[in-house]
Enzyme design. Structure first.
Site, PDB file in Angstrom:
ATOM      1  N   ASP A  88      -8.075  29.326  47.469  1.00  0.00           N
ATOM      2  CA  ASP A  88      -9.529  29.255  47.660  1.00  0.00           C
ATOM      3  C   ASP A  88      -9.818  29.978  48.972  1.00  0.00           C
ATOM      4  O   ASP A  88      -9.897  29.373  50.034  1.00  0.00           O
ATOM      5  CB  ASP A  88      -9.969  27.785  47.725  1.00  0.00           C
ATOM      6  CG  ASP A  88     -11.481  27.628  47.745  1.00  0.00           C
ATOM      7  OD1 ASP A  88     -12.182  28.647  47.606  1.00  0.00           O
ATOM      8  OD2 ASP A  88     -11.955  26.505  47.931  1.00  0.00           O
ATOM      9  N   ASP A 140      -3.599  24.612  55.429  1.00  0.00           N
ATOM     10  CA  ASP A 140      -4.856  25.028  56.037  1.00  0.00           C
ATOM     11  C   ASP A 140      -4.616  25.259  57.523  1.00  0.00           C
ATOM     12  O   ASP A 140      -3.728  24.646  58.127  1.00  0.00           O
ATOM     13  CB  ASP A 140      -5.943  23.962  55.835  1.00  0.00           C
ATOM     14  CG  ASP A 140      -7.340  24.533  56.001  1.00  0.00           C
ATOM     15  OD1 ASP A 140      -7.982  24.854  54.977  1.00  0.00           O
ATOM     16  OD2 ASP A 140      -7.800  24.675  57.156  1.00  0.00           O
ATOM     17  N   CYS A 189     -16.243  31.017  47.151  1.00  0.00           N
ATOM     18  CA  CYS A 189     -17.612  30.528  46.974  1.00  0.00           C
ATOM     19  C   CYS A 189     -18.577  31.580  47.514  1.00  0.00           C
ATOM     20  O   CYS A 189     -19.326  31.358  48.458  1.00  0.00           O
ATOM     21  CB  CYS A 189     -17.824  29.169  47.642  1.00  0.00           C
ATOM     22  SG  CYS A 189     -17.438  29.123  49.404  1.00  0.00           S
ATOM     23  N   PRO A 199     -11.424  20.707  52.965  1.00  0.00           N
ATOM     24  CA  PRO A 199     -11.170  19.286  53.212  1.00  0.00           C
ATOM     25  C   PRO A 199     -10.534  18.513  52.059  1.00  0.00           C
ATOM     26  O   PRO A 199     -10.435  17.302  52.122  1.00  0.00           O
ATOM     27  CB  PRO A 199     -12.569  18.745  53.487  1.00  0.00           C
ATOM     28  CG  PRO A 199     -13.464  19.598  52.652  1.00  0.00           C
ATOM     29  CD  PRO A 199     -12.851  20.970  52.677  1.00  0.00           C
ATOM     30  N   ASP A 214      -1.273  29.220  59.727  1.00  0.00           N
ATOM     31  CA  ASP A 214      -2.011  30.446  59.436  1.00  0.00           C
ATOM     32  C   ASP A 214      -1.266  31.160  58.314  1.00  0.00           C
ATOM     33  O   ASP A 214      -0.085  31.522  58.468  1.00  0.00           O
ATOM     34  CB  ASP A 214      -2.074  31.310  60.695  1.00  0.00           C
ATOM     35  CG  ASP A 214      -2.904  32.579  60.514  1.00  0.00           C
ATOM     36  OD1 ASP A 214      -3.084  33.024  59.362  1.00  0.00           O
ATOM     37  OD2 ASP A 214      -3.356  33.134  61.534  1.00  0.00           O
ATOM     38  N   CYS A 230      -5.622  27.262  51.904  1.00  0.00           N
ATOM     39  CA  CYS A 230      -6.959  27.056  52.487  1.00  0.00           C
ATOM     40  C   CYS A 230      -7.543  25.792  51.859  1.00  0.00           C
ATOM     41  O   CYS A 230      -8.647  25.790  51.316  1.00  0.00           O
ATOM     42  CB  CYS A 230      -7.854  28.254  52.260  1.00  0.00           C
ATOM     43  SG  CYS A 230      -7.109  29.822  52.770  1.00  0.00           S
ATOM     44  N   LYS A 242      -9.912  20.114  45.989  1.00  0.00           N
ATOM     45  CA  LYS A 242      -8.998  20.682  44.999  1.00  0.00           C
ATOM     46  C   LYS A 242      -7.607  20.070  45.117  1.00  0.00           C
ATOM     47  O   LYS A 242      -6.905  19.891  44.116  1.00  0.00           O
ATOM     48  CB  LYS A 242      -8.977  22.197  45.146  1.00  0.00           C
ATOM     49  CG  LYS A 242     -10.338  22.842  44.922  1.00  0.00           C
ATOM     50  CD  LYS A 242     -10.330  24.332  45.226  1.00  0.00           C
ATOM     51  CE  LYS A 242     -11.728  24.930  45.121  1.00  0.00           C
ATOM     52  NZ  LYS A 242     -12.657  24.400  46.148  1.00  0.00           N
TER      53      LYS A 242
END
Length: 392
Positions: A270, A228, A323, A210, A254, A207, A213
């Site tokens: 993430d 991603d 997050c 943009p 996926d 994931c 990381k």
């Protein structure tokens, strides 16, 4: 918000985004003003209510003159309740209102966060909500931290980090064109920090777009495969890598179907989440995220974490991050994972690995809350756990 801004000039587009963001930020307070000026409560989805919100937020949050605020709003109710909107707006403005500072959080969010974190958390979250989030930069070369802090007039809380004193147009700042740094909240930079130097080892950034990381890991010497699902977000990742002259293999897939050809030394997941930890930047999450969305996100996270656990070689390290300010997407997720995966254990985060003012918890993981770095401008809400897989 994005659709409403299509085809507009840059200044008009910025105004549309500001109106939408500030309306969402102050929604409970705007509705309290409207409800106090109407004999019969307007339905929540009434066009008149939304138009009044738009007019009032321009007046009270953006400093627009009353006549200009109502003039931009009335065309939205052409053929509709113009007199009602004009009358309620006049009633409110004659009372010389103001919006409270800090803004009120939605009642259901206050209840949920009080239950999770205690009575002190919602007031701290409201205080953070009232402040414009700072701009943090991650540096391609941490050895140049002092140089860039001085050049940009910023403050550093860790090697490879600079917090800017203002909100200048980022692409015009020194170092942007040459790819010396990228914008990344200080909390968002912590997951990659916890993997340390790569020394040529292989890591999966799951994931990834943009790409903040991904760039951190590549700069630290990891051989990165960034995965991603979003083509558009991966295009941004590719552009960021090109600007910074960093390299990573990019895979659009996926994660529920994809798997790597072989096990890797490290994984950074993430995971997709409710994003309630970035509510300061995206106030819409407080209005569209409820218990159902949190539970759906937690179910997906558990599925992805279980898949990722199979791709790590024995002795490797897995970083799990969200997050989110919801324990179901953080603490509870990891507790459940460790119960089902005895070959994994927490590899405790050390204070020396983290930015100044950010501290690990006794459980060994990291949790940033609205009061984290509050005196320095705050940080996004994150949960981060570092897991070690037992050697074979």
């Amino acid at each position: 918000m994005h659709g409403a801004a299509q085809g507009l000039s840059q200044p008009d587009r910025a105004l549309v985004h500001a109106i939408a963001a500030e309306t969402l930020r102050h929604l409970p307070d705007l509705d309290a003003l409207i409800d106090g000026a109407t004999r019969q409560r307007l339905p929540d989805d009434a066009k008149a209510r939304m138009v009044l919100r738009i007019a009032l937020v321009q007046l009270l949050a953006l400093g627009t003159a009353p006549h200009a605020a109502i003039a931009t709003a009335l065309p939205l109710v052409d053929g509709g309740p113009r007199k009602l909107v004009h009358g309620v707006f006049g009633t409110i403005t004659r009372a010389a209102p103001s919006l409270p500072d800090p803004p009120a959080l939605p009642a259901e969010v206050v209840a949920r966060w009080t239950d999770l974190w205690g009575d002190a958390m919602p007031p701290a979250a409201a205080q953070a909500y009232a402040m414009r989030p700072p701009v943090d930069l991650s540096l391609r070369d941490p050895a140049e931290t002092a140089r860039w802090a001085e050049a940009l007039g910023g403050e550093s809380f860790a090697p490879g980090h600079v917090r800017l004193p203002g909100h200048d147009a980022v692409p015009t700042l020194p170092g942007f064109e040459e790819g010396a740094w990228w914008v990344q909240d200080i909390a968002a930079s912590c997951p990659a920090r916890l993997l340390g130097p790569g020394e040529g080892r292989a890591v999966l950034d799951l994931c990834a777009a943009p790409g903040g990381k991904t760039m951190q890991l590549a700069a630290a010497g990891w051989q990165v495969t960034a995965v991603d699902q979003s083509k558009k977000r991966l295009e941004r990742l590719s552009a960021n890598l090109a600007r910074t002259s960093l390299k990573a293999a990019i895979v659009q897939a996926d994660l529920r179907q994809w798997e790597p050809a072989e096990a890797v030394d490290a994984i950074l997941l993430d995971a997709p989440c409710s994003a309630t930890g970035i509510y300061r930047r995206h106030p819409d999450v407080l209005h569209r995220i409820g218990q159902r969305q949190i539970e759906e996100a937690a179910a997906l996270q558990a599925e992805l974490l279980e898949r990722a656990a199979q791709w790590l070689r024995p002795g490797g390290t897995l970083i799990y991050a969200t997050c989110s300010l919801e324990k179901a997407e953080g603490e509870e997720q990891i507790e459940q994972f460790l119960q089902s995966r005895p070959e994994y254990r927490i590899k405790p985060v050390e204070a020396a690995e983290l930015p100044l003012g950010v501290a690990p918890l006794p459980e060994g993981w990291l949790r940033t809350l609205p009061d984290t770095l509050a005196e320095k401008g705050g940080a996004d809400g994150f949960f981060i756990a570092r897991l070690a897989r037992a050697p074979s």
